[in-house]
Write a protein that holds these residues in place. Structure first.
Motif, PDB file in Angstrom:
ATOM      1  N   PHE A 328     -36.005 -30.478  23.228  1.00 23.24           N
ATOM      2  CA  PHE A 328     -35.616 -30.715  21.801  1.00 23.24           C
ATOM      3  C   PHE A 328     -36.769 -31.965  21.338  1.00 23.24           C
ATOM      4  N   PHE A 329     -37.465 -31.566  20.093  1.00 29.14           N
ATOM      5  CA  PHE A 329     -38.609 -32.287  19.928  1.00 29.14           C
ATOM      6  C   PHE A 329     -38.199 -33.087  18.748  1.00 29.14           C
ATOM      7  N   ASP A 330     -37.878 -34.411  18.987  1.00 29.24           N
ATOM      8  CA  ASP A 330     -37.493 -35.424  17.782  1.00 29.24           C
ATOM      9  C   ASP A 330     -38.696 -35.879  17.133  1.00 29.24           C
ATOM     10  N   GLU A 331     -38.999 -35.216  16.123  1.00 26.31           N
ATOM     11  CA  GLU A 331     -40.332 -35.464  15.421  1.00 26.31           C
ATOM     12  C   GLU A 331     -40.411 -36.522  14.804  1.00 26.31           C
ATOM     13  N   LYS A 332     -39.390 -37.071  14.361  1.00 22.45           N
ATOM     14  CA  LYS A 332     -39.162 -38.365  13.527  1.00 22.45           C
ATOM     15  C   LYS A 332     -39.713 -39.667  14.570  1.00 22.45           C
ATOM     16  N   ASN A 333     -39.147 -39.547  15.701  1.00 18.27           N
ATOM     17  CA  ASN A 333     -39.520 -40.718  16.611  1.00 18.27           C
ATOM     18  C   ASN A 333     -40.419 -40.280  17.728  1.00 18.27           C
ATOM     19  N   SER A 334     -41.164 -39.113  17.688  1.00 22.30           N
ATOM     20  CA  SER A 334     -42.052 -38.657  18.610  1.00 22.30           C
ATOM     21  C   SER A 334     -41.842 -38.739  19.827  1.00 22.30           C
ATOM     22  N   VAL A 335     -40.606 -37.903  20.145  1.00 24.46           N
ATOM     23  CA  VAL A 335     -39.898 -37.857  21.405  1.00 24.46           C
ATOM     24  C   VAL A 335     -39.433 -36.639  21.825  1.00 24.46           C
ATOM     25  N   ILE A 336     -39.751 -36.114  23.042  1.00 28.99           N
ATOM     26  CA  ILE A 336     -39.272 -34.767  23.473  1.00 28.99           C
ATOM     27  C   ILE A 336     -38.280 -34.958  24.719  1.00 28.99           C
ATOM     28  N   TYR A 337     -37.233 -34.400  24.620  1.00 26.71           N
ATOM     29  CA  TYR A 337     -36.214 -34.143  25.768  1.00 26.71           C
ATOM     30  C   TYR A 337     -36.492 -32.917  26.436  1.00 26.71           C
ATOM     31  N   VAL A 338     -36.587 -32.647  27.614  1.00 31.20           N
ATOM     32  CA  VAL A 338     -36.647 -31.535  28.294  1.00 31.20           C
ATOM     33  C   VAL A 338     -35.702 -31.250  29.355  1.00 31.20           C
ATOM     34  N   SER A 339     -35.117 -30.195  29.358  1.00 29.85           N
ATOM     35  CA  SER A 339     -33.858 -29.969  30.369  1.00 29.85           C
ATOM     36  C   SER A 339     -34.314 -29.034  31.632  1.00 29.85           C
ATOM     37  N   TYR A 340     -33.712 -29.474  32.641  1.00 25.97           N
ATOM     38  CA  TYR A 340     -33.966 -28.968  33.939  1.00 25.97           C
ATOM     39  C   TYR A 340     -32.686 -28.395  34.483  1.00 25.97           C
ATOM     40  N   LYS A 341     -32.510 -27.102  34.308  1.00 24.24           N
ATOM     41  CA  LYS A 341     -31.274 -26.617  34.805  1.00 24.24           C
ATOM     42  C   LYS A 341     -30.959 -26.817  36.459  1.00 24.24           C
ATOM     43  N   ASN A 342     -31.848 -26.320  37.258  1.00 24.45           N
ATOM     44  CA  ASN A 342     -31.628 -26.407  38.698  1.00 24.45           C
ATOM     45  C   ASN A 342     -31.697 -27.758  39.539  1.00 24.45           C
ATOM     46  N   ILE A 343     -31.962 -28.743  38.946  1.00 20.88           N
ATOM     47  CA  ILE A 343     -31.907 -30.164  39.448  1.00 20.88           C
ATOM     48  C   ILE A 343     -31.220 -31.084  38.620  1.00 20.88           C
ATOM     49  N   ASN A 344     -30.463 -30.451  37.532  1.00 19.44           N
ATOM     50  CA  ASN A 344     -29.531 -31.352  36.590  1.00 19.44           C
ATOM     51  C   ASN A 344     -29.961 -32.497  36.025  1.00 19.44           C
ATOM     52  N   ARG A 345     -31.294 -32.329  35.570  1.00 16.13           N
ATOM     53  CA  ARG A 345     -31.896 -33.591  35.097  1.00 16.13           C
ATOM     54  C   ARG A 345     -32.216 -33.266  33.434  1.00 16.13           C
ATOM     55  N   ILE A 346     -32.542 -34.470  32.862  1.00 14.77           N
ATOM     56  CA  ILE A 346     -33.114 -34.182  31.315  1.00 14.77           C
ATOM     57  C   ILE A 346     -34.255 -35.239  31.440  1.00 14.77           C
ATOM     58  N   VAL A 347     -35.487 -35.024  31.130  1.00 14.59           N
ATOM     59  CA  VAL A 347     -36.638 -35.878  30.991  1.00 14.59           C
ATOM     60  C   VAL A 347     -36.928 -36.193  29.629  1.00 14.59           C
ATOM     61  N   LYS A 348     -37.226 -37.426  29.198  1.00 13.12           N
ATOM     62  CA  LYS A 348     -37.658 -37.995  27.826  1.00 13.12           C
ATOM     63  C   LYS A 348     -39.116 -38.140  28.022  1.00 13.12           C
ATOM     64  N   ILE A 349     -39.823 -37.538  27.104  1.00 13.65           N
ATOM     65  CA  ILE A 349     -41.230 -37.669  26.961  1.00 13.65           C
ATOM     66  C   ILE A 349     -41.804 -38.135  25.682  1.00 13.65           C
ATOM     67  N   LYS A 350     -42.656 -39.137  25.855  1.00 17.18           N
ATOM     68  CA  LYS A 350     -43.332 -39.700  24.593  1.00 17.18           C
ATOM     69  C   LYS A 350     -44.440 -39.009  24.185  1.00 17.18           C
ATOM     70  N   TYR A 351     -44.324 -38.497  22.747  1.00 15.04           N
ATOM     71  CA  TYR A 351     -45.206 -37.330  22.290  1.00 15.04           C
ATOM     72  C   TYR A 351     -46.679 -38.280  21.589  1.00 15.04           C
ATOM     73  N   PRO A 352     -47.764 -37.930  21.518  1.00 15.01           N
ATOM     74  CA  PRO A 352     -48.221 -36.716  22.340  1.00 15.01           C
ATOM     75  C   PRO A 352     -48.884 -37.297  23.627  1.00 15.01           C
ATOM     76  N   VAL A 353     -48.667 -38.525  24.176  1.00 10.59           N
ATOM     77  CA  VAL A 353     -49.288 -39.155  25.346  1.00 10.59           C
ATOM     78  C   VAL A 353     -48.677 -38.541  26.527  1.00 10.59           C
ATOM     79  N   GLY A 354     -47.528 -37.902  26.283  1.00 10.03           N
ATOM     80  CA  GLY A 354     -47.023 -37.284  27.543  1.00 10.03           C
ATOM     81  C   GLY A 354     -46.291 -38.301  28.718  1.00 10.03           C
ATOM     82  N   LYS A 355     -46.316 -39.458  28.347  1.00 12.69           N
ATOM     83  CA  LYS A 355     -45.794 -40.570  29.186  1.00 12.69           C
ATOM     84  C   LYS A 355     -44.089 -40.345  29.364  1.00 12.69           C
ATOM     85  N   VAL A 356     -43.672 -40.316  30.388  1.00 10.44           N
ATOM     86  CA  VAL A 356     -42.108 -40.313  30.752  1.00 10.44           C
ATOM     87  C   VAL A 356     -41.450 -41.313  30.231  1.00 10.44           C
ATOM     88  N   LEU A 357     -40.396 -41.711  29.622  1.00 16.01           N
ATOM     89  CA  LEU A 357     -39.963 -42.696  29.136  1.00 16.01           C
ATOM     90  C   LEU A 357     -38.469 -42.909  29.856  1.00 16.01           C
TER      91      LEU A 357
END
Length: 523
Positions: A328-357
């Motif tokens: 899910f790309f939260d374009e207003k706040n320039s943040v992307i949430y990525v879901s990983y099924k098999n390790i039960n994790r959600i990773v929050k990324i700062k766009y566009p730098v790609g830093k994991v928050l």
């Protein structure tokens, strides 16, 4: 000079816009003898000077003479402008229509007869495919639902109103389109055959990208799970990329027989393990199909300590399927949430730098099997509300005896805080039993979409095929099941779904219809 050029360009733009509008108004839709893949139709026609109202009349059959037309009229609607959206009753039917206009002196002019028909196939044949309602309060009767792998849009009474045209042979038994949904500019996007599509309501391809076209050296049709058109006109999608990892603390030797799952593996012999596989990649493309941004899952996981992700399992193999399955790309706040099924994790990324928050979910220990983190397991379709809450479809696969859940979660405000569950709803199958030895719970797919009133539309994925709307009071106001008729067993079978999406009201549908007519004129 610059000011002169600006005024000239502005004048050209205004003249072009006026000419385009006149061209649009001079067109007649539906076009003569066209075959439509929908029953909700935008009728438009040239305006008449000094006209006070128009009347659109629609008759069944291919009528060429006045008496036969008048005897078979089924729709007669007045309009103050030279267009209107009307619904004809059936697919696989011929129709004739005309317009009469009345001027300010009461003079009526009758237009000529026009003809079109609605298409027909198994997708909208209710003896072959159906969406069977199990609840309907009537609250959302102005909305419409896309069922992606059904390739159909239904109204909220379970009636098919649009089906996917056979673009590039995408409509066949083995094609399973994914993530079919409306865009903000009044178009439809989906993934099929490893290709990305943006189409109009009429089925005109507005934008298309083949995975191999984007990267000729990549032999994989790697687009998967989710595809979204962004506010800036670009497109974001999940993909795959060949990856090689060198795991420092996981050795290639197998775990000895009888080793317990929680036994340390640091006493195993070297060398460190090197593995090759396909890894998840988040991709952004511009309007010309150029890759303009990407984020690699493997790069982050390897840098952050791959032993916790690509962990060694009890049988001596290494889990490389971290399986990114939604974003899910939260374009207003320039943040992307990525879901990983098999390790039960959600990773929050700062766009566009790609830093994991932030990361939400458990970190694995080498040798341990998949564990429930207490909040979600094998989750799909993470999204963020305007109020700042995360919500997702929790497949709940770690608890085999339970149904999936829908969860709303509050993100931590401080670094030492945890993700907090604020609302949860346990899905159900309405007492519908097992389907050909498969349970009716969700083992794959699933989606959630928040509505304006705070309710959530849920697709339970495969094999349950249930779609429903639930309020914060945990009551289902609308629900139904997608099914296909099996001639060999002479019974209805649940139809696999991956996601469902909703057109919230008639205004969104109107935008889709009129935008399609504009795109038909633009060559």
């Amino acid at each position: 000079m610059a000011n002169y050029m600006y005024k000239l360009m502005r004048l050209v733009f205004i003249v072009t816009l006026i000419l385009f509008q006149k061209q649009l108004l001079a067109q007649v839709f539906p076009k003569e003898n066209s075959v439509l893949t929908y029953r909700i139709i935008g009728f438009s026609f040239p305006s008449v000077a000094k006209c006070t109202n128009y009347k659109i009349e629609v008759a069944t059959g291919d009528r060429t003479v006045e008496p036969a037309f008048k005897e078979n009229i089924i729709i007669s609607e007045k309009s103050d402008v030279n267009r209107n959206i009307l619904e004809v009753p059936a697919f696989g039917t011929e129709y004739t229509w005309r317009v009469t206009s009345t001027d300010n002196k009461g003079k009526t002019t009758t237009g000529k007869l026009h003809h079109f028909s609605t298409g027909y196939n198994d997708l909208v044949d209710t003896t072959c495919t159906r969406f069977r309602l199990t609840a309907n309060s009537g609250k959302y009767d102005g909305a419409y639902v896309f069922l992606d792998q059904s390739k159909v849009m239904y109204d909220m009474k379970g009636r098919p109103v649009w089906y996917l045209p056979n673009i590039d042979n995408v409509v066949n038994e083995r094609t399973m389109p994914r993530d079919m949904k409306l865009t903000s500019r009044g178009t439809i996007t989906f993934i099929a055959f490893g290709r990305l599509y943006e189409i109009s309501y009429d089925g005109k391809v507005i934008w298309k990208l083949n995975a191999k076209d984007s990267n000729p050296n990549d032999k994989q049709d790697h687009f998967h799970h989710e595809f979204t058109r962004l506010a800036n006109g670009h497109y974001m999608v999940m993909g795959m990329e060949p990856t090689e990892l060198h795991l420092k603390n996981i050795q290639a030797a197998p775990i000895p027989p009888g080793t317990e799952s929680n036994m340390p593996v640091d006493n195993l012999p070297p060398p460190a393990l090197s593995i090759k596989f396909m890894s998840g990649k988040l991709l952004e493309y511009d309007e010309k199909g150029n890759e303009v941004w990407s984020w690699m899952s493997s790069t982050y996981f390897e840098n952050e300590g791959s032993d916790f992700y690509y962990n060694k399992l009890r049988d001596g193999t290494v889990n490389t399927d971290v399986h990114d399955n939604g974003f899910f790309f939260d374009e207003k706040n320039s943040v992307i949430y990525v879901s990983y099924k098999n390790i039960n994790r959600i990773v929050k990324i700062k766009y566009p730098v790609g830093k994991v928050l932030a990361e939400y979910g458990p970190r694995y220990q080498p040798g341990l099997q998949q564990q429930n983190n207490g909040l979600f397991c094998s989750q799909h379709c993470v999204k963020r509300t305007d109020e700042g809450y995360l919500y997702l479809f929790n497949n709940n696969s770690c608890n085999r005896d339970e149904f999936p859940r829908v969860a709303i979660l509050k993100e931590p405000e401080k670094s030492n805080d945890s993700l907090e569950l604020v609302w949860e709803y346990q899905c159900n199958n309405d007492g519908i039993g097992q389907d050909e030895n498969r349970n009716s719970r969700s083992v794959a797919g699933g989606s959630v979409e928040k509505l304006q009133d705070g309710s959530i539309m849920v697709c339970m994925g495969t094999p349950c095929a249930k779609v429903f709307i639930v309020g914060r009071d945990k009551k289902e106001s609308w629900s139904g099941y997608s099914g296909v008729w099996k001639n060999d067993s002479h019974k209805w079978q649940m139809q696999a779904l991956y996601r469902a999406s909703i057109i919230s009201d008639r205004n969104e549908l109107s935008k889709l219809i009129w935008k399609s007519q504009e795109q038909t004129i633009i060559k």
